[in-house]
Design a protein around this motif. Structure first.
Motif, short mmCIF file in Angstrom:
data_model
loop_
_atom_site.label_atom_id
_atom_site.label_comp_id
_atom_site.label_asym_id
_atom_site.label_seq_id
_atom_site.Cartn_x
_atom_site.Cartn_y
_atom_site.Cartn_z
N ARG A 113 0.83 -1.21 0.00
CA ARG A 113 0.00 0.00 0.00
C ARG A 113 0.86 1.26 0.00
NH1 ARG A 113 -3.40 -3.47 3.23
NH2 ARG A 113 -2.32 -2.89 5.15
N ALA A 114 2.06 1.17 0.59
CA ALA A 114 2.94 2.34 0.64
C ALA A 114 3.64 2.60 -0.69
CB ALA A 114 3.99 2.15 1.75
N HIS A 115 4.15 1.54 -1.32
CA HIS A 115 5.02 1.70 -2.49
C HIS A 115 4.32 1.47 -3.83
CE1 HIS A 115 8.34 1.99 0.26
NE2 HIS A 115 8.23 0.74 0.67
N GLY A 116 3.25 0.70 -3.82
CA GLY A 116 2.62 0.33 -5.08
C GLY A 116 1.78 1.46 -5.67
N ARG A 117 1.81 1.55 -6.98
CA ARG A 117 0.99 2.50 -7.72
C ARG A 117 0.18 1.74 -8.75
NH1 ARG A 117 2.66 4.53 -3.92
NH2 ARG A 117 3.81 6.50 -3.63
N PRO A 118 -0.97 2.27 -9.17
CA PRO A 118 -1.77 1.55 -10.16
C PRO A 118 -0.94 1.14 -11.38
CG PRO A 118 -3.01 3.39 -9.28
CD PRO A 118 -1.62 3.52 -8.71
N ASP A 119 -1.13 -0.08 -11.80
CA ASP A 119 -0.47 -0.69 -12.95
C ASP A 119 0.94 -1.18 -12.64
OD1 ASP A 119 -0.98 -1.61 -15.56
OD2 ASP A 119 0.35 -0.10 -16.39
N ASP A 120 1.49 -0.92 -11.42
CA ASP A 120 2.74 -1.57 -11.03
C ASP A 120 2.50 -3.07 -10.94
OD1 ASP A 120 4.36 0.65 -10.92
OD2 ASP A 120 4.23 0.92 -8.75
N VAL A 121 3.59 -3.82 -10.85
CA VAL A 121 3.49 -5.28 -10.80
C VAL A 121 3.94 -5.78 -9.43
CG1 VAL A 121 4.26 -7.45 -11.81
CG2 VAL A 121 3.88 -5.46 -13.29
N LEU A 122 3.16 -6.67 -8.86
CA LEU A 122 3.49 -7.34 -7.60
C LEU A 122 3.67 -8.82 -7.90
CD1 LEU A 122 3.69 -7.42 -4.46
CD2 LEU A 122 1.20 -7.74 -4.43
N LEU A 123 4.86 -9.34 -7.63
CA LEU A 123 5.16 -10.76 -7.86
C LEU A 123 5.43 -11.43 -6.51
CD1 LEU A 123 5.77 -13.20 -9.66
CD2 LEU A 123 8.11 -12.33 -9.91
N LEU A 124 4.65 -12.45 -6.19
CA LEU A 124 4.74 -13.12 -4.89
C LEU A 124 5.17 -14.57 -5.10
CD1 LEU A 124 1.38 -11.71 -3.52
CD2 LEU A 124 3.68 -10.87 -3.00
N LEU A 125 6.16 -15.02 -4.31
CA LEU A 125 6.73 -16.36 -4.46
C LEU A 125 6.40 -17.22 -3.25
CD1 LEU A 125 8.64 -14.28 -6.12
CD2 LEU A 125 10.28 -16.15 -6.11
N SER A 126 5.87 -18.41 -3.50
CA SER A 126 5.53 -19.32 -2.41
C SER A 126 5.46 -20.75 -2.96
CB SER A 126 4.18 -18.95 -1.80
OG SER A 126 3.75 -19.93 -0.88
N THR A 127 6.16 -21.69 -2.29
CA THR A 127 6.07 -23.08 -2.73
C THR A 127 4.73 -23.69 -2.37
OG1 THR A 127 7.13 -23.85 -0.69
CG2 THR A 127 8.56 -23.42 -2.59
N SER A 128 4.17 -23.27 -1.24
CA SER A 128 2.90 -23.83 -0.78
C SER A 128 1.70 -23.12 -1.38
CB SER A 128 2.81 -23.76 0.75
OG SER A 128 2.69 -22.40 1.18
N GLY A 129 1.88 -21.81 -1.63
CA GLY A 129 0.75 -21.02 -2.11
C GLY A 129 -0.26 -20.70 -1.02
N GLY A 130 0.14 -20.87 0.24
CA GLY A 130 -0.81 -20.65 1.32
C GLY A 130 -0.36 -19.69 2.39
N SER A 131 0.75 -18.97 2.19
CA SER A 131 1.28 -18.07 3.22
C SER A 131 0.34 -16.89 3.45
CB SER A 131 2.66 -17.55 2.82
OG SER A 131 3.56 -18.62 2.64
N ALA A 132 -0.05 -16.69 4.72
CA ALA A 132 -1.04 -15.66 5.03
C ALA A 132 -0.55 -14.26 4.67
CB ALA A 132 -1.40 -15.73 6.52
N ASN A 133 0.75 -13.99 4.89
CA ASN A 133 1.24 -12.63 4.61
C ASN A 133 1.28 -12.36 3.10
OD1 ASN A 133 3.45 -14.27 4.05
ND2 ASN A 133 4.80 -13.32 5.55
N LEU A 134 1.48 -13.39 2.29
CA LEU A 134 1.46 -13.19 0.84
C LEU A 134 0.04 -13.05 0.33
CD1 LEU A 134 4.24 -15.71 -0.25
CD2 LEU A 134 4.44 -13.25 0.14
N LEU A 135 -0.89 -13.76 0.93
CA LEU A 135 -2.30 -13.61 0.55
C LEU A 135 -2.80 -12.20 0.89
CD1 LEU A 135 -3.65 -17.08 1.76
CD2 LEU A 135 -3.39 -16.30 -0.60
N ALA A 136 -2.37 -11.69 2.04
CA ALA A 136 -2.74 -10.32 2.42
C ALA A 136 -2.13 -9.32 1.45
CB ALA A 136 -2.30 -10.02 3.85
N ALA A 137 -0.89 -9.58 1.01
CA ALA A 137 -0.24 -8.69 0.05
C ALA A 137 -0.97 -8.70 -1.29
CB ALA A 137 1.21 -9.11 -0.14
N ALA A 138 -1.42 -9.88 -1.73
CA ALA A 138 -2.16 -9.98 -2.98
C ALA A 138 -3.46 -9.19 -2.90
CB ALA A 138 -2.43 -11.44 -3.31
#
Length: 233
Positions: free
Chosen positions: A106-131
């Protein structure tokens, strides 16, 4: 009874089994690379995050983009959110670990920027919140994950989901994906004339520094309101 395979053979077997289905991601990586090249050379930003080994791989990716993979070219803005340790620990202390990436998005992202999240499980709560934070802020949300379906792949606009039950192999193919993504970014940049003509700034050597006059030591005192001659101490 069949003897157990040694760890090397077992690992290489898992890796070999994962490679054929992985080949289908070539069009996705090429498209992501072209999109990143266009957005980042125009002044946009890539934000990445992960936990543990995935954090190390995400930071590897940003290093390649800010620096270079092969040939010299324009530096690109890519930030690994987990590497901002003071912000990470402050947010975790004040808001909980689940928010350590979302608040930075929320601090650094601007509309149309790209957020790439890496997770082997796909279930990390902090990455889901980031998405969720990224989508609310208008970012394009991508993920590198393990086998799909998984919550993170579902939470992002697109995902590269490595089809292998071994998390070590998943991480290894995430690293391959990072290198290929950078490769496609640089290939797309080379096709842009203005970017291809980029020349790295030259830092003058010490011998090239402009000449300066003699350096005076001590204090100069001017007498008679400037009418007298300076006296050097």
């Amino acid at each position: 009874m069949m003897p157990a395979r040694n760890p090397l053979e077992a690992h290489l077997t898992h890796l070999a089994d994962a490679l054929p289905p992985y080949r289908r991601f070539e069009p996705l990586l090429a498209r992501w690379g072209a999109a990143l090249a266009q957005h980042l050379t125009a002044g946009g930003r890539l934000l990445v995050a992960g936990n543990g080994g995935s954090a190390a791989e995400a930071q590897h990716l940003t290093a390649e983009l800010v620096g270079k993979l092969r040939e010299d070219r324009q530096p690109l803005s890519a930030i690994a959110l987990h590497a901002e340790t003071s912000a990470l620990t402050a947010i975790g202390n004040d808001y909980g670990y689940e928010e350590v990436f979302a608040r930075q998005v929320r601090a650094h992202g601007r509309p149309d920027d790209v957020l790439l999240l890496l997770s082997t499980s796909g279930g990390s709560a902090n990455l889901l919140a980031a998405a969720r934070a990224g989508r609310q802020a208008g970012l394009r949300c991508w993920a590198f994950t393990g086998p799909a379906p998984n919550p993170l792949a579902d939470a992002c606009h697109e995902a590269l989901a490595v089809d292998c039950p071994d998390s070590q192999v998943v991480q290894e193919l995430h690293l391959v994906s990072s290198h290929l993504l950078c490769e496609y970014v640089e290939r797309a940049m080379a096709e842009q004339p203005a970017v291809a003509a980029y020349v790295a700034p030259v830092v003058p050597a010490a011998s090239d520094a402009p000449a300066v006059g003699p350096v005076r030591a001590g204090v100069e005192v001017v007498l008679d309101g400037g009418a007298g001659r300076p006296v050097e101490a």
